[in-house]
Design a protein around this motif. Structure first.
Motif, PDB file in Angstrom:
ATOM      1  N   THR A   1      68.950  39.049  89.684  1.00 40.73           N
ATOM      2  CA  THR A   1      68.503  38.844  91.056  1.00 40.73           C
ATOM      3  C   THR A   1      68.100  40.178  91.676  1.00 40.73           C
ATOM      4  N   ASN A   2      67.537  40.107  92.871  1.00 38.59           N
ATOM      5  CA  ASN A   2      67.129  41.324  93.584  1.00 38.59           C
ATOM      6  C   ASN A   2      68.317  42.219  93.911  1.00 38.59           C
ATOM      7  N   GLU A   3      69.506  41.623  94.068  1.00 40.84           N
ATOM      8  CA  GLU A   3      70.697  42.400  94.381  1.00 40.84           C
ATOM      9  C   GLU A   3      71.264  43.114  93.160  1.00 40.84           C
ATOM     10  N   GLY A   4      70.743  42.848  91.977  1.00 39.04           N
ATOM     11  CA  GLY A   4      71.229  43.482  90.758  1.00 39.04           C
ATOM     12  C   GLY A   4      72.301  42.692  90.030  1.00 39.04           C
ATOM     13  N   HIS A   5      72.549  41.460  90.446  1.00 36.16           N
ATOM     14  CA  HIS A   5      73.528  40.606  89.778  1.00 36.16           C
ATOM     15  C   HIS A   5      72.833  39.815  88.666  1.00 36.16           C
ATOM     16  N   TYR A   6      73.584  39.585  87.601  1.00 41.33           N
ATOM     17  CA  TYR A   6      73.046  38.812  86.481  1.00 41.33           C
ATOM     18  C   TYR A   6      73.631  37.410  86.492  1.00 41.33           C
ATOM     19  N   TYR A   7      72.756  36.434  86.245  1.00 43.33           N
ATOM     20  CA  TYR A   7      73.176  35.038  86.186  1.00 43.33           C
ATOM     21  C   TYR A   7      72.733  34.449  84.858  1.00 43.33           C
TER      22      TYR A   7
END
Length: 121
Positions: free
Chosen positions: A62-68
């Motif tokens: 995501t744009n926040e740098g979190h991986y899903y």
């Protein structure tokens, strides 16, 4: 005129084998980083510290740098986003599409060859 002889058992086994082998996946032996896995945009298998192995259709960032991890839920075959904790990851392996195709095709050709050999006896 003779009717063609149909081997219903052979056809049923062949169709069931086809269905079973569609889900056959071979993963590359070299582990990749989570960034490389998200860029690969293909199936991945994540090994966690607690010994759990989780398969995802793909990993997105995501744009926040979190991986899903995008995976299917068992109910209604809907896609589900699962937050991946990078500290829990031991190793990530990406699917090897070429090897998966070769192994599936090789098993089918072997089965067909053995079946033809058995019928011709």
């Amino acid at each position: 005129m003779k009717k063609p002889r149909i081997h219903f058992k052979s056809i049923a086994i062949f169709l069931s084998l086809l269905i079973m082998l569609q889900s056959c996946s071979v993963y590359k032996s070299a582990p990749v980083s989570i960034e490389e896995a998200s860029q690969a945009n293909s199936k991945v298998k994540v090994y966690k510290r607690n010994g759990e192995k989780v398969k995802y259709k793909k990993i997105i960032m995501t744009n926040e740098g979190h991986y899903y991890g995008i995976g299917k839920t068992k109910i209604f075959d809907k896609s589900k986003r699962v937050l991946i904790n990078e500290e829990e990851i031991v190793m990530i392996r990406v699917i090897d599409k070429v090897q998966s195709s070769i192994s599936t095709g090789g098993l089918l050709i072997t089965w067909i060859g053995l079946n033809i050999y058995g019928i011709s006896k």
